[in-house]
Design a protein around this motif. Structure first.
Motif, PDB file in Angstrom:
ATOM      1  N   GLN A 244      -5.468  -2.962   5.729  1.00 33.86           N
ATOM      2  CA  GLN A 244      -5.749  -3.541   4.639  1.00 33.86           C
ATOM      3  C   GLN A 244      -5.561  -1.852   4.297  1.00 33.86           C
ATOM      4  O   GLN A 244      -5.155  -1.442   2.989  1.00 33.86           O
ATOM      5  CB  GLN A 244      -7.181  -3.718   4.333  1.00 33.86           C
ATOM      6  CG  GLN A 244      -6.723  -5.108   4.294  1.00 33.86           C
ATOM      7  CD  GLN A 244      -8.494  -6.107   3.688  1.00 33.86           C
ATOM      8  OE1 GLN A 244      -9.176  -5.541   4.985  1.00 33.86           O
ATOM      9  NE2 GLN A 244      -8.586  -6.870   2.917  1.00 33.86           N
ATOM     10  N   GLY A 245      -6.407  -0.728   4.962  1.00 33.17           N
ATOM     11  CA  GLY A 245      -6.387   0.402   4.237  1.00 33.17           C
ATOM     12  C   GLY A 245      -5.157   0.590   4.417  1.00 33.17           C
ATOM     13  O   GLY A 245      -4.793   1.548   3.418  1.00 33.17           O
ATOM     14  N   SER A 246      -4.209   1.103   5.473  1.00 33.14           N
ATOM     15  CA  SER A 246      -2.980   1.077   5.720  1.00 33.14           C
ATOM     16  C   SER A 246      -2.294   1.248   4.186  1.00 33.14           C
ATOM     17  O   SER A 246      -1.089   1.911   4.208  1.00 33.14           O
ATOM     18  CB  SER A 246      -2.253   0.899   7.060  1.00 33.14           C
ATOM     19  OG  SER A 246      -2.648   1.197   8.248  1.00 33.14           O
ATOM     20  N   VAL A 247      -2.248  -0.099   3.994  1.00 32.58           N
ATOM     21  CA  VAL A 247      -1.392  -1.044   2.758  1.00 32.58           C
ATOM     22  C   VAL A 247      -1.590  -0.465   1.539  1.00 32.58           C
ATOM     23  O   VAL A 247      -1.227   0.166   0.197  1.00 32.58           O
ATOM     24  CB  VAL A 247      -1.818  -2.227   2.494  1.00 32.58           C
ATOM     25  CG1 VAL A 247      -1.070  -3.262   1.328  1.00 32.58           C
ATOM     26  CG2 VAL A 247      -0.579  -3.395   4.304  1.00 32.58           C
ATOM     27  N   GLY A 248      -3.717  -0.414   1.548  1.00 29.85           N
ATOM     28  CA  GLY A 248      -3.796   0.420   0.047  1.00 29.85           C
ATOM     29  C   GLY A 248      -3.293   2.088   0.318  1.00 29.85           C
ATOM     30  O   GLY A 248      -2.975   2.493  -0.656  1.00 29.85           O
ATOM     31  N   LEU A 249      -3.391   3.140   1.286  1.00 27.80           N
ATOM     32  CA  LEU A 249      -2.712   4.132   1.427  1.00 27.80           C
ATOM     33  C   LEU A 249      -1.126   4.002   0.299  1.00 27.80           C
ATOM     34  O   LEU A 249      -0.746   4.937  -0.543  1.00 27.80           O
ATOM     35  CB  LEU A 249      -2.889   4.482   2.207  1.00 27.80           C
ATOM     36  CG  LEU A 249      -4.123   5.237   2.624  1.00 27.80           C
ATOM     37  CD1 LEU A 249      -3.873   5.515   4.166  1.00 27.80           C
ATOM     38  CD2 LEU A 249      -4.443   6.611   1.993  1.00 27.80           C
ATOM     39  N   SER A 250      -0.550   3.025   0.741  1.00 25.21           N
ATOM     40  CA  SER A 250       0.598   2.871   0.380  1.00 25.21           C
ATOM     41  C   SER A 250       1.213   2.528  -1.177  1.00 25.21           C
ATOM     42  O   SER A 250       1.912   3.454  -1.890  1.00 25.21           O
ATOM     43  CB  SER A 250       1.882   1.878   0.518  1.00 25.21           C
ATOM     44  OG  SER A 250       2.126   2.572   2.616  1.00 25.21           O
ATOM     45  N   GLN A 251       0.532   1.428  -1.494  1.00 25.61           N
ATOM     46  CA  GLN A 251       0.001   1.218  -2.447  1.00 25.61           C
ATOM     47  C   GLN A 251      -0.395   2.247  -3.638  1.00 25.61           C
ATOM     48  O   GLN A 251      -0.280   2.519  -5.020  1.00 25.61           O
ATOM     49  CB  GLN A 251      -0.658   0.083  -2.975  1.00 25.61           C
ATOM     50  CG  GLN A 251      -0.693  -1.402  -2.430  1.00 25.61           C
ATOM     51  CD  GLN A 251       0.720  -2.225  -3.166  1.00 25.61           C
ATOM     52  OE1 GLN A 251      -0.216  -2.604  -4.195  1.00 25.61           O
ATOM     53  NE2 GLN A 251       2.234  -1.675  -3.015  1.00 25.61           N
ATOM     54  N   LEU A 252      -1.587   2.823  -3.728  1.00 27.28           N
ATOM     55  CA  LEU A 252      -2.102   4.080  -4.435  1.00 27.28           C
ATOM     56  C   LEU A 252      -1.199   4.900  -4.343  1.00 27.28           C
ATOM     57  O   LEU A 252      -0.843   5.387  -5.534  1.00 27.28           O
ATOM     58  CB  LEU A 252      -3.275   4.650  -3.799  1.00 27.28           C
ATOM     59  CG  LEU A 252      -4.661   5.832  -4.329  1.00 27.28           C
ATOM     60  CD1 LEU A 252      -4.712   5.348  -5.183  1.00 27.28           C
ATOM     61  CD2 LEU A 252      -5.465   6.485  -3.476  1.00 27.28           C
ATOM     62  N   ALA A 253      -0.361   5.466  -3.693  1.00 32.52           N
ATOM     63  CA  ALA A 253       0.864   6.184  -3.570  1.00 32.52           C
ATOM     64  C   ALA A 253       1.833   6.092  -5.238  1.00 32.52           C
ATOM     65  O   ALA A 253       2.553   6.734  -5.600  1.00 32.52           O
ATOM     66  CB  ALA A 253       1.655   6.830  -2.459  1.00 32.52           C
ATOM     67  N   LYS A 254       1.757   4.434  -5.169  1.00 35.24           N
ATOM     68  CA  LYS A 254       2.345   3.824  -5.933  1.00 35.24           C
ATOM     69  C   LYS A 254       1.366   3.672  -7.542  1.00 35.24           C
ATOM     70  O   LYS A 254       2.946   3.032  -8.862  1.00 35.24           O
ATOM     71  CB  LYS A 254       2.982   2.755  -5.974  1.00 35.24           C
ATOM     72  CG  LYS A 254       4.222   2.570  -4.533  1.00 35.24           C
ATOM     73  CD  LYS A 254       4.802   1.438  -4.008  1.00 35.24           C
ATOM     74  CE  LYS A 254       5.192   1.377  -2.487  1.00 35.24           C
ATOM     75  NZ  LYS A 254       5.826   0.344  -2.207  1.00 35.24           N
ATOM     76  N   LEU A 255       0.537   3.561  -7.393  1.00 37.29           N
ATOM     77  CA  LEU A 255      -0.174   3.542  -8.606  1.00 37.29           C
ATOM     78  C   LEU A 255       0.660   3.712 -10.470  1.00 37.29           C
ATOM     79  O   LEU A 255       0.165   3.169 -11.165  1.00 37.29           O
ATOM     80  CB  LEU A 255      -1.738   3.872  -8.336  1.00 37.29           C
ATOM     81  CG  LEU A 255      -2.810   3.407  -9.843  1.00 37.29           C
ATOM     82  CD1 LEU A 255      -2.529   2.014 -10.141  1.00 37.29           C
ATOM     83  CD2 LEU A 255      -4.176   3.867  -9.579  1.00 37.29           C
ATOM     84  N   GLU A 256       0.627   5.044  -9.462  1.00 36.80           N
ATOM     85  CA  GLU A 256       0.611   5.748 -11.094  1.00 36.80           C
ATOM     86  C   GLU A 256       2.668   5.090 -12.016  1.00 36.80           C
ATOM     87  O   GLU A 256       2.418   4.933 -13.234  1.00 36.80           O
ATOM     88  CB  GLU A 256       0.676   7.774 -11.432  1.00 36.80           C
ATOM     89  CG  GLU A 256       0.929   8.329 -12.730  1.00 36.80           C
ATOM     90  CD  GLU A 256       0.914   9.813 -12.590  1.00 36.80           C
ATOM     91  OE1 GLU A 256       0.753  10.334 -13.364  1.00 36.80           O
ATOM     92  OE2 GLU A 256       0.280   9.889 -11.160  1.00 36.80           O
TER      93      GLU A 256
END
Length: 381
Positions: A244-256
């Motif tokens: 989940q942490g790996s997916v979260g890092l990818s998603q966080l990079a797209k948040l903005e």
């Protein structure tokens, strides 16, 4: 119109998330580890806080916050009456009493003018919910409270949202976020705590891992393989996995990027639906940057040509998925029975319960999808 099928929400995931998960699988480190630690670090930096602690959900994040604050039997916690049931449930988990505060139907958020009347000498905290991604004015909330009362943000819907250029999660004493698939960014399930209180962070980190005095990383990566932690407190297993942490890092990079796109289409909805007199559009103060986890309308029961539920059924037949905004917790049978409540006790929450409708707004939609939704709403007479 040629029929389309438009989901209320879809997670915006792709090859980046797949490759990130693959990397974790091949590394052999699947439970909480370096990817979670990096996700916590980057999430804290993004939201302007000192500490972020990843968990299994927003619910468990809120639970850890209350336990770490020492909230228990005999204590009261103020909770908005219009919110997902978990906000009240976690108060019950601690043996404390949720005290409901009505909401403002114009914002769906807690009615700040009603807070002071609910405070007693047993009030230990208030949970403010940034519902649908609209930040509550936490500074104004604090003015209504004695200084010792803790302010907890239920920021389940509010990753990346701001008020006065300060991010959700940095406004109260601690905050909890959700990464459920209906949120702007997702890890499938999962949550995050943020705080600037170092002592509170230490306690929550221990509580997350059964109350262990040392972390799993210290055990497995240290020079003493025989080392086992001591346990001085009763804790929980609320750890996030490295997958989940790996997916979260990818998603966080797209948040903005995700938020900017949602803001653009939310503005489109507001412009093209403004002429429908029975439709209440979301109100966003000038000092707030809404993250638009959901776009929630208010169907005026006095003016609308049909009930909210009839409208939802009609839109469903056209392939447009909708949902009620959320529910009024005081109207749920468990809470009605537990605290002898009636539906009429919190009229603002009841109005939101009966008349709000979320329409599709997410990062998998295109211009034709939005136009289809608008056309369908304009055809309702």
């Amino acid at each position: 119109m040629s029929k389309r099928n438009i989901a209320i929400s879809l997670p915006s995931t792709g090859e980046e998330e797949w490759l990130a998960t693959k990397e974790s699988i091949l590394s052999g480190w699947l439970t909480q580890g370096p990817k979670v630690a990096e996700f916590e670090k980057q999430f804290a930096q993004y939201h302007g806080v000192k500490q972020a602690i990843a968990t299994t959900s927003c619910t468990t994040s809120l639970h850890l916050i209350l336990v770490a604050m020492g909230i228990g039997p005999g204590d009261e916690v103020l909770v908005p009456a219009f919110t997902w049931v978990a906000t009240a449930n976690i108060v019950m988990y601690c043996g404390a009493t949720p005290v409901f505060v009505d909401v403002d139907p114009k914002t769906n958020n807690i009615d700040i003018s009603r807070i002071a009347e609910k405070v007693t000498n047993r009030t230990k905290a208030i949970i403010v919910v940034h519902l649908f991604g609209l930040c509550v004015d936490v500074a104004a909330v604090r003015e209504k409270l004695p200084p010792q009362v803790k302010v907890i943000e239920d920021a389940a819907c509010a990753a990346g949202a701001k008020i006065d250029e300060k991010y959700a999660g940095s406004l109260g004493d601690a905050a909890a976020f959700s990464f459920h698939p209906r949120k702007v960014i997702t890890t499938g399930e999962g949550g995050m705590i943020t705080t600037n209180d170092e002592d509170l962070a230490v306690m929550m980190t221990k509580l997350r891992n059964h109350g262990a005095e040392i972390s799993e990383e210290q055990r497995h990566q240290g020079p003493k393989p025989y080392l086992l932690p001591d346990f001085n407190i009763l804790g929980f297993n609320y750890r996030m996995t490295d997958l989940q942490g790996s997916v979260g890092l990818s998603q966080l990079a797209k948040l903005e990027q995700f938020i900017k796109e949602r803001q653009r289409w939310a503005q489109y909805y507001c412009e093209v639906l403004a002429d429908i007199d029975w439709l209440g559009l979301p109100e966003v103060p000038a000092n707030v940057s809404h993250s638009w986890q959901a776009f929630v309308l208010y169907i005026d029961p006095q003016k609308a040509p049909m009930t909210r539920n009839q409208m939802m059924e009609q839109l469903q037949e056209l392939g447009i998925s909708t949902r009620p905004g959320t529910h009024a917790v005081h109207m749920l049978n468990y809470y009605k029975t537990q605290f002898t409540l009636t539906d009429a006790d919190y009229p603002g929450a009841r109005a939101c319960n009966d008349n709000t409708m979320a329409i599709p707004l997410h990062n998998k939609m295109n211009a034709d999808d939005y136009q289809y939704v608008v056309n369908a709403l304009q055809m309702i007479v």
